[in-house]
Design a protein around this motif. Structure first.
Motif, PDB file in Angstrom:
ATOM      1  N   UNK C  89      -2.000 -13.259   1.812  1.00 15.98           N
ATOM      2  CA  UNK C  89      -0.940 -12.337   0.875  1.00 15.98           C
ATOM      3  C   UNK C  89      -1.697 -11.614  -0.164  1.00 15.98           C
ATOM      4  N   UNK C  90      -2.611 -12.494  -0.818  1.00 17.69           N
ATOM      5  CA  UNK C  90      -3.196 -11.809  -2.032  1.00 17.69           C
ATOM      6  C   UNK C  90      -4.023 -10.716  -1.749  1.00 17.69           C
ATOM      7  N   UNK C  92      -3.644  -8.675   0.406  1.00 17.50           N
ATOM      8  CA  UNK C  92      -2.685  -7.805   0.970  1.00 17.50           C
ATOM      9  C   UNK C  92      -2.101  -7.082  -0.382  1.00 17.50           C
ATOM     10  N   UNK C  93      -1.674  -7.818  -1.340  1.00 20.60           N
ATOM     11  CA  UNK C  93      -1.218  -7.586  -2.654  1.00 20.60           C
ATOM     12  C   UNK C  93      -2.391  -6.688  -3.185  1.00 20.60           C
TER      13      UNK C  93
END
Lengths: 333, 278, 318
Positions: C89-90, C92-93
Motif C-alpha cells: 500500500x505504501x 503504491x502511495x
C-alpha cells in the motif's frame, strides 16, 4: 393465526454456523482455497419458547450458550437454519422491516446515542426514523423523559453524561416508538451499584405503567430478581430450565445458610442434613437441607450444642443456584 | 398500538425521506461540534497550497507562458485549491462500512426501519459538506492571497455545485462497493488505498487532465475517476457548456453502474451475515 | 512515505481493528515474550543481570535495537496478509506521487534547472530516509501522545536509554514499503554508478537522522505544551512535504526557513549537490546537520523528561 396473547413463540428454532477453517501458513491457505474444511457450530439446537404479552422474561445462560444468536433470530438479523418463530404475528427474518417498527432493542454496549450531541438530537432522529407524528412524538418524549428522569441532562452532549445516565437515555431512546416487545441485552453492564439500582428501578417503574413485553438478558442476578417474572436458562444451545422466578427460588431454596458466631470451643456432632461449609476460630457456616431436617430442629440442636453469640439464617443466593444449574449441565450435556 | 404500527408502515414518501434528511442534519451538527478540531487539522492544507503556489509560479515563469493546457495561473491554482479541498474532505465511508461489517453494527442496523446504504449516503453528504467548506476556507485563503479571487461566475458556480454533488454521489457508491467487500476480505485497507490513489492521480487532483499525454487523457476522461475531481472543478474555473453536459451524463451513467454493483454486493453480503454469525 | 496527512490516513492510522493490535503499547508485553523465547538472555535480562556495571556500550545497544527489530518484525508477521498489504500500500502511495512528477516532467522537461532524474532521486532518498527512520524507530511518531497519556511510565522502569527504548518498541510496517520503494526506484529508474549508489545510501541514512531528530523535537513539545499531538504530527508532515519538492522552486525567505526551522532544505538539495555533482562542502553541512539534530533531540528529550507528569490524565474511552 397467532394467538393475540402471545408475543413471542418459537418452535424447534435451530441455528448452525458453518465457518471455513483456514490452516496456518501459505500452503494451508492454498489448500483451503480449493478444499475448504468447514466446521459446524451448533449455536442453537431446537429451542421452543412461548412468551406472553406483558411478560418480563429473563433469558440467561453462560457465555456462548446461544443467547445472542437466539435474540438475533428473534429480531430478524439472522436467518435460522431450521425451525419457526413468530414475534407479534411476524416471521422476524421475513418481515424484518415491518417488525422493526414494533420492537425496540438495547444491544449490549452498542450505543445508538450520538456521542457528541445531546440525547435530544438522537431522539429527534429516531422519531424521524420511526416516522412518528409530531404530536405523538412530543407526548411520548415527555413521558419517557419523566419516567426515566433524564430531563436534567437531556440537552447535554452524551459525552458529558455518566454511564448510568447514558444507559437510562439509551433505554428511553429504544422505547420512543412505543415498541410492544423490547429486547434488553445487559442493560446494567459496567454500572456501579447505585447506578445499577437506579436503572432497575426506572425500568420497573416504566413497565408497571406500560406493561410491555420485555426480553432481558443479564449476567446480573439482581436484574433478574428485581425485574423478571420468569426465567429461561439456556446452555449449549438448549433450554435447560424455564420457570417462574418464584418457583425457581422455591425449588432451589430448600437449603438455608446458617451463620454462627460462637464463643468457646465448637464441637458440633454430625447431624443428618447439616453440612459444615466453613469453619473458623469463632465462626461457623452451615448449610441446612430443609428437606432432610426441619430448620427449627436444626437450629435448636445447634443452640443446645454450642454457646452461640450471634446467629443469622439466610436463603441461598440466586446466583449460586444459577451457577449450580449451569454446572450440572456442564457435567452432563 | 397495532393501528399506529400499520399506519406507520404505509407512511408517506415525505416521511420516508425525512429520516434521511434528519440524518444529514445531525451529521452536519456533529461535524460542526468538531469544527475547531477539523480546521486545525486542515491547517496543513495551507502548507500544501503554499508549495503548489511556489511550484506553479516557478513553472509558469520558466515556461514563459500565460496559459498552460488552457489554464491561466489563476485558474490553475484555484483548480488545485478546489481539488485539494475535495480530496481533504472526502469522507472515508468505505472504511466506516468496513468497520460496521466487522464490528457487527451493520447487522444491528437491520433491526431499524431504514435502509443502511441510504442512511450512509445522508451521512456521507453531510460530512462532505462540512469538510469541503472548511477545507476551501483554508486552501482558498492561501490561493486568494497569491493570485487573487476565484475565476468563477454565478453560472459556473451553480453548475459546478451540481456536478460536485453528482461527483460526491458517484464517489459514495464506489466506496460502498469497496467497503462492503469486507464481508469477504481479511484486510480491506489496501483496496481502499488503491482506489483513493488512482482517483487522485488519474482523476486530475494534482495535475489537470489537459496536461496528461493525449492517449491517457482520452481514456481517463471517460472513466469514473475522471468525473470526481476534474469534472466538477473544471466546471467551476473554466466553464464550457459542452463539457459540462458530457460530465453530467458520464457521472449519472457511472453512478447507476456503481449503485447496481453496490446493491449486488450488499445483497450477497447481508446473506453472508447468516454465515458469519456474530 | 506520505507527505500529507491524507497519505497516511488509510494506511497508517489503523482503520483495521487487528491492525491496531499489531501496534501500540499493548504490543509491548508480547514483545518481551518474543525476546525471551528467541534469545535466552533478552536485552532486558542482560541489563538487569549485571547491576554493578550498567550496559552502556555501543554493542550492547546495537544488540538491544536488533532484538527489538526482530520482535517487531515477528509480530508483524503474525498478521502476514495485513502486513504485506500495508507494505505494498505504501509503495503504491509513493508511486502515485512519483507518477505525478513523471507526468509533470512529460509536459515540462526542466523546472528551475531540475530534471526528471533529480526528482526521482529526491523521492528515492526521501522514501529511503523516512522508511529507515520509521521502520527502526516507528514509535517516535506517537511520542507526543505517549507523553500526554502517561504511557512513558512503562519505559522509565527499565535500565535503558529511554528515548531509544520508546523509539524502537514499535515498527511502522508501511515504512518498510518506503524503503523498498526508494531502493527499487533509484536503482531501476536512475541506473546509478557505484559512487552515486554509495552516496545515495549514505544520504538516505543522513536524511533518516534528520527525520528522527526533527520528529523527536517536535513531539517533545508535549512535555511543555500538554496535548501537542496534532501540532507535532503536522510539524513532521510539513518537513516531509517540503522535503519532497525541489528546493529550486522556493524563494529566498522560504529557503531560510527550510534550512533552519523546518530543515527540509538539507534533504531536498541532496540530488543536485550530492548525487549529481558532489559538493563536499554541502555534504559536510548535511552530515553536521544530521548529527547535530540527533544529538540535540536526545538532549532536549532528556531535559524535558523532568517535566513529565505521568498518567494524570483521565481517559475517556467510548
Amino acid at each position: 393465526m397467532v394467538d393475540m396473547a402471545t408475543a413471542i413463540s418459537t418452535k424447534n428454532l435451530t441455528k448452525v454456523f458453518r465457518t471455513a477453517t483456514k490452516e496456518p501458513g501459505l500452503k494451508g491457505s492454498i489448500r483451503s482455497t480449493f478444499r475448504p474444511s468447514v466446521r459446524e457450530i451448533h449455536a442453537v439446537k431446537g429451542i421452543d419458547l412461548e412468551v406472553e404479552r406483558g411478560e418480563v422474561v429473563a433469558f440467561i445462560g453462560p457465555n456462548g450458550a446461544g443467547k445472542s444468536t437466539t435474540i438475533k433470530m428473534l429480531t430478524g438479523i439472522l436467518y435460522p437454519t431450521s425451525g419457526e418463530a413468530n414475534v407479534l404475528g411476524f416471521v422476524p427474518w421475513r418481515d424484518r422491516e415491518s417488525l422493526s417498527y414494533k420492537i425496540g432493542s438495547v444491544f449490549g454496549q452498542k450505543s445508538q446515542l450520538w456521542y457528541h450531541l445531546p440525547p435530544s438530537d438522537t431522539f429527534n432522529l429516531l422519531a424521524k426514523i420511526y416516522e412518528m407524528d409530531r404530536g405523538e412524538y412530543g407526548k411520548r418524549k415527555d413521558f419517557l423523559v419523566q419516567a426515566f428522569e433524564i430531563g436534567p441532562f437531556f440537552n447535554q452532549p452524551v459525552r458529558k453524561l455518566s454511564l448510568g445516565q447514558r444507559m437510562r437515555c439509551e433505554i428511553a431512546a429504544s422505547l420512543l416508538h412505543g415498541p410492544e416487545v423490547i429486547f434488553l441485552d445487559e442493560p446494567t453492564i459496567g454500572l456501579d451499584v447505585v447506578a445499577r439500582q437506579n436503572v432497575r428501578q426506572t425500568l420497573k417503574r416504566w413497565n408497571d405503567e406500560e406493561k410491555a413485553t420485555v426480553f432481558l438478558t443479564s449476567h446480573d442476578v439482581g436484574d433478574i430478581e428485581y425485574l423478571a417474572d420468569r426465567v429461561i436458562i439456556i446452555n449449549h444451545g438448549q433450554v435447560v430450565m424455564d420457570d417462574k422466578v418464584k418457583n425457581l427460588k422455591y425449588h432451589y431454596l430448600n437449603k438455608k445458610i446458617v451463620d454462627l458466631r460462637v464463643s468457646g470451643e465448637v464441637k458440633l456432632p454430625a447431624l443428618e442434613g447439616v453440612k459444615i461449609v466453613k469453619q473458623a476460630k469463632s465462626g461457623l457456616k452451615l448449610e441446612v437441607d430443609t428437606e432432610v431436617i426441619d430448620i427449627n430442629a436444626a437450629v435448636s440442636h445447634i443452640l443446645k450444642e454450642c454457646e452461640v453469640q450471634d446467629i443469622s439464617i439466610s436463603d441461598r443466593p440466586l446466583e449460586d443456584i444459577i451457577a449450580a444449574i449451569y454446572q450440572r449441565e456442564e457435567v452432563a450435556p | 398500538m397495532t393501528e399506529v404500527g400499520r399506519h406507520r408502515q404505509g407512511a408517506s414518501w415525505s416521511k420516508k425521506i425525512a429520516k434521511y434528511v434528519e440524518m444529514l442534519r445531525i451529521t452536519v451538527l456533529t461535524d460542526l461540534a468538531y469544527a475547531y478540531d477539523m480546521l486545525s487539522r486542515q491547517l496543513f492544507l495551507a502548507v500544501v497550497m503554499f508549495v503548489f503556489v511556489k511550484l506553479w509560479s516557478a513553472t509558469y515563469r520558466w515556461e514563459g507562458a500565460v496559459s498552460i493546457g488552457g489554464y491561466t495561473m489563476r485558474q490553475m491554482l484555484w483548480y488545485l485549491a478546489l481539488t485539494e479541498s475535495i480530496s481533504m474532505s472526502t469522507p472515508r465511508t468505505a472504511a466506516d462500512i468496513d468497520d460496521d461489517v466487522r464490528s457487527g453494527s451493520l447487522a444491528y442496523s437491520l433491526t431499524k426501519p431504514y435502509k443502511y446504504p441510504w442512511f450512509l449516503y445522508a451521512k456521507h453528504m453531510g460530512k462532505a459538506l462540512v469538510g469541503f467548506s472548511g477545507s476551501l476556507i483554508i486552501a482558498g485563503a492561501v490561493v486568494w492571497i497569491a493570485v487573487g479571487p476565484p475565476p468563477v461566475t454565478a453560472l459556473s458556480c451553480a453548475l459546478g455545485l451540481l456536478t460536485a454533488l453528482l461527483a460526491c454521489t458517484l464517489d459514495f457508491w464506489a466506496q460502498v462497493a469497496i467497503g462492503l467487500s469486507a464481508f469477504w476480505i481479511e484486510d480491506g485497507s489496501p483496496y481502499r488505498l488503491l482506489y483513493s490513489r488512482v482517483k487522485m492521480l488519474l482523476g486530475g487532483m494534482l495535475l489537470p487532465l489537459e496536461l496528461f499525454p493525449d492517449v491517457l487523457r482520452r481514456v481517463v476522461a471517460f472513466l469514473p475517476v475522471g468525473q470526481i475531481y476534474h469534472g466538477p472543478v473544471k466546471t467551476f474555473v473554466s466553464l464550457s457548456l459542452h463539457e459540462f453536459v458530457g460530465t453530467v451524463a458520464k457521472q449519472v451513467l457511472w453512478t447507476i453502474v456503481f449503485i447496481a454493483l453496490a446493491g449486488a454486493v450488499y445483497k450477497a453480503g447481508v446473506r453472508r451475515v447468516n454465515v458469519h454469525g456474530g | 512515505m506520505s507527505t500529507e496527512d491524507r497519505g497516511t490516513q488509510d494506511c497508517r492510522d489503523g482503520t483495521l481493528a487487528d491492525g491496531q493490535t499489531v501496534r501500540g503499547l499493548h504490543a509491548i508485553p508480547s514483545v518481551q515474550v518474543q525476546c525471551g523465547t528467541d534469545v535466552p538472555n533478552g536485552p532486558e535480562e542482560r541489563g538487569a543481570g549485571r547491576p554493578s556495571r550498567p550496559p552502556r556500550g555501543f554493542r550492547s545497544y546495537a544488540s538491544f535495537v536488533y532484538e527489538y527489530m526482530k520482535a517487531n518484525l515477528a509480530m508483524q508477521m503474525e498478521y502476514r496478509a495485513t502486513f504485506i498489504g500495508r507494505v505494498f500500500g505504501m509503495m503504491l502511495n509513493d508511486a502515485m506521487w512519483l507518477s505525478f512528477w513523471l507526468l509533470y516532467f512529460a509536459r515540462f522537461p526542466v523546472v528551475r534547472g531540475w530534471e526528471r532524474a533529480d526528482v526521482i532521486t529526491l523521492w528515492a532518498i526521501c522514501a529511503l530516509g523516512f522508511g529507515l527512520c520509521f521502520s527502526l524507530f516507528g514509535n517516535i511518531s506517537r511520542l507526543a501522545s505517549i507523553v500526554v497519556r502517561g504511557e512513558l511510565d512503562f519505559y522509565l522502569t527499565y535500565p535503558r536509554h529511554v528515548l531509544l527504548h520508546v523509539a524502537t518498541s514499535r515498527m511502522d510496517p508501511t515504512a518498510l514499503g518506503d524503503v523498498a520503494f526508494g531502493l527499487v526506484v533509484f536503482f531501476v529508474l536512475v541506473k546509478p554508478t557505484v559512487t552515486q549508489a554509495l552516496l545515495f545510501v549514505l544520504s538516505g541514512v543522513l536524511a533518516a537522522c534528520i527525520f528522527f531528530g526533527f520528529t523527536v523535537v517536535a513531539h517533545s513539545l508535549a512535555f511543555v505544551l500538554g496535548s501537542s499531538e496534532l501540532l507535532s504530527e503536522q510539524a513532521t508532515s510539513m518537513l516531509i512535504h517540503f522535503a519532497t519538492y525541489p528546493l529550486g522552486i522556493f524563494d529566498g525567505p522560504t529557503k531560510v526557513v527550510l534550512f533552519t526551522l523546518i530543515p527540509a532544505g538539507f534533504i531536498n538539495s541532496i540530488p543536485v549537490s550530492v548525487v549529481r555533482g558532489f559538493d563536499p562542502v554541502f555534504f559536510a553541512g548535511l552530515a553536521a546537520a544530521a548529527v547535530l539534530l540527533v544529538t540535540a533531540s536526545d538532549r532536549i528529550f532528556k531535559a524535558l523528561l523532568r517535566k513529565y507528569e505521568s498518567g494524570n490524565l483521565i481517559q475517556v474511552r467510548m
